[in-house]
Scaffold this active site. Sequence first.
Site, PDB file in Angstrom:
ATOM      1  N   GLU A 154       9.243   8.746 -16.610  1.00  0.00           N
ATOM      2  CA  GLU A 154       7.865   9.206 -16.835  1.00  0.00           C
ATOM      3  C   GLU A 154       7.405   8.884 -18.257  1.00  0.00           C
ATOM      4  OE1 GLU A 154       7.846  13.356 -15.743  1.00  0.00           O
ATOM      5  OE2 GLU A 154       8.368  12.880 -13.670  1.00  0.00           O
ATOM      6  N   HIS A 207       0.838  -1.223   0.000  1.00  0.00           N
ATOM      7  CA  HIS A 207       0.000   0.000   0.000  1.00  0.00           C
ATOM      8  C   HIS A 207       0.864   1.261   0.000  1.00  0.00           C
ATOM      9  CE1 HIS A 207      -3.296  -2.726   1.199  1.00  0.00           C
ATOM     10  NE2 HIS A 207      -2.391  -3.256   1.993  1.00  0.00           N
ATOM     11  N   LYS A 238      15.703  21.928 -10.478  1.00  0.00           N
ATOM     12  CA  LYS A 238      15.047  20.681 -10.873  1.00  0.00           C
ATOM     13  C   LYS A 238      15.938  19.710 -11.622  1.00  0.00           C
ATOM     14  CE  LYS A 238      10.540  20.775 -10.140  1.00  0.00           C
ATOM     15  NZ  LYS A 238       9.707  19.866 -10.740  1.00  0.00           N
ATOM     16  N   SER A 255      14.521  21.877 -15.728  1.00  0.00           N
ATOM     17  CA  SER A 255      13.347  22.710 -15.943  1.00  0.00           C
ATOM     18  C   SER A 255      13.797  24.041 -16.515  1.00  0.00           C
ATOM     19  CB  SER A 255      12.627  22.926 -14.609  1.00  0.00           C
ATOM     20  OG  SER A 255      11.850  24.100 -14.658  1.00  0.00           O
TER      21      SER A 255
END
Length: 475
Positions: free
Chosen positions: A294, A160, A287, A281
């Site tokens: 992704e 979980h 970043k 970024s």
Amino acid sequence: MAEEFQGLWGGRFQKETDTLVRKFNDSLSFDKRLFFSDVEGSLAHSKMLSKQGIISEEDGKKIEEGLISIRDDVKSGKLLIEGDYEDIHSFVEAKLTERIGDAGKRLHTGRSRNDQVALDMRLFTRSEVVCVRGLLIELLDTILSIMKDNVETIMPGFTHLQKAQPITLSHHFGAYFEMFSRDCERLSSIYERMNYSPLGSGALAGTTYPLDRDMTAKELSFREPMRNSIDGVSDRDYLLEFLSALSIIMMHLSRLSEEIIIWNSDEYRFIELDDAYSTGSSIMPQKKNPDIAELVRGKTGRVYGAMMSLFTTMKAIPLAYDKDMQEDKEVFFDAIDTVKHCIVLTDGEIKTASFNKDRMKASAGGGFTNATDAADYLVKKGVPFRDAHGIIGRIILYAIENKKALDELTIEEYKGFSESFDNDIYEAIDLKNCVDQRKTIGAPGKEAMKKAIEQEEDFLSDAKKIQETLVGRSE
Ligand code: ARG
């Protein structure tokens, strides 16, 4: 009508095809990927035609030389696959006829584009199955070396997405090894099931020429000719199997990517991706984003889409060949390219990543991941498991209120909950011991993992041997 407009089938027509119809119907822009398979199939077909005396030896020779010269020119870039041709089959035949004259027109004797395209797709797919399998083996190699390096790297195991029990990084990657090894086996079995030749099925009903289908099957390294000519031209099961296998591979890659994204987050910091595998970024200078993971996660959808697309295309096609089946190509090619890129990039990404071992260990120590072991400790001291579970539950509540980990509680505090506690509780809940006590098959303990790693090594060396024979056969 001018000869050039007749293409492969103009004889019975009195009008030119509508421009939009041609555009809609033509497949050269995408089936040019089948060029090498098409030439390979034609070489085998013409060799058999001349051996059987269906065409003269002289024509057979001319066809062979013509096809090889076309292949060489395409390879070297001298000949581009373009122009006003309906598909790759028309392109090759037209070029051949241009080069060798009438003999070129004899190549199609005893053959239909239906069995030709069925053959081309099978040859192409067979080598792609082998290629994807090879990439998986490289990924498995990387995973195995991470496993070997991290038998003692303790981390929390999750359920979980909550810390559950301590495991090791080796054990965690071991789960991925299993997944990708099943993928590898799935591809081997698809290979065996699809390795039959449709050539000689004709349009659907075979042919009246004395074709030697055994010969062409052997020539093209197929196990045997397909047994039914209707099935020969209309079967695309192997594409569906391959797309299903590719979808499962993507699901596995996507789960791994999801974990990499989570582990790479500021909150976790279990993993540091290499600069070469991260992006920045345009506005936030701090970043370092896990874009590759992704994108792999994102591209999973398009591979599932390809699979669903072909399942839907195939579901109501009456036997035998119908033009719907041309739709088996674009999505399929896209899926193969996508999966190959995703495997290679994931391999590079995990190979170059560094694991923050201290952070993982601290995280495993922080979430009461040893609570089950504390309960098991009481069980060993004679307390029934249900009671032990209740006692440890109360201790955890107390520890949370007092902001302490289990190993930070004093023996007096322990004894306040149960007289069964002794000083050896600290050893029992030591994370390393918690892991190493898990010795059963498949568990994270050092002993069990050593055995697992040996088995994975055996699996990989067998898989590599099989790969060599597969590569050899489909070359
Ligand atoms: N481009 C077609 C395909 O991909 C080739 C087969 C054409 N056969 C035919 N009878 N029109 O399926």
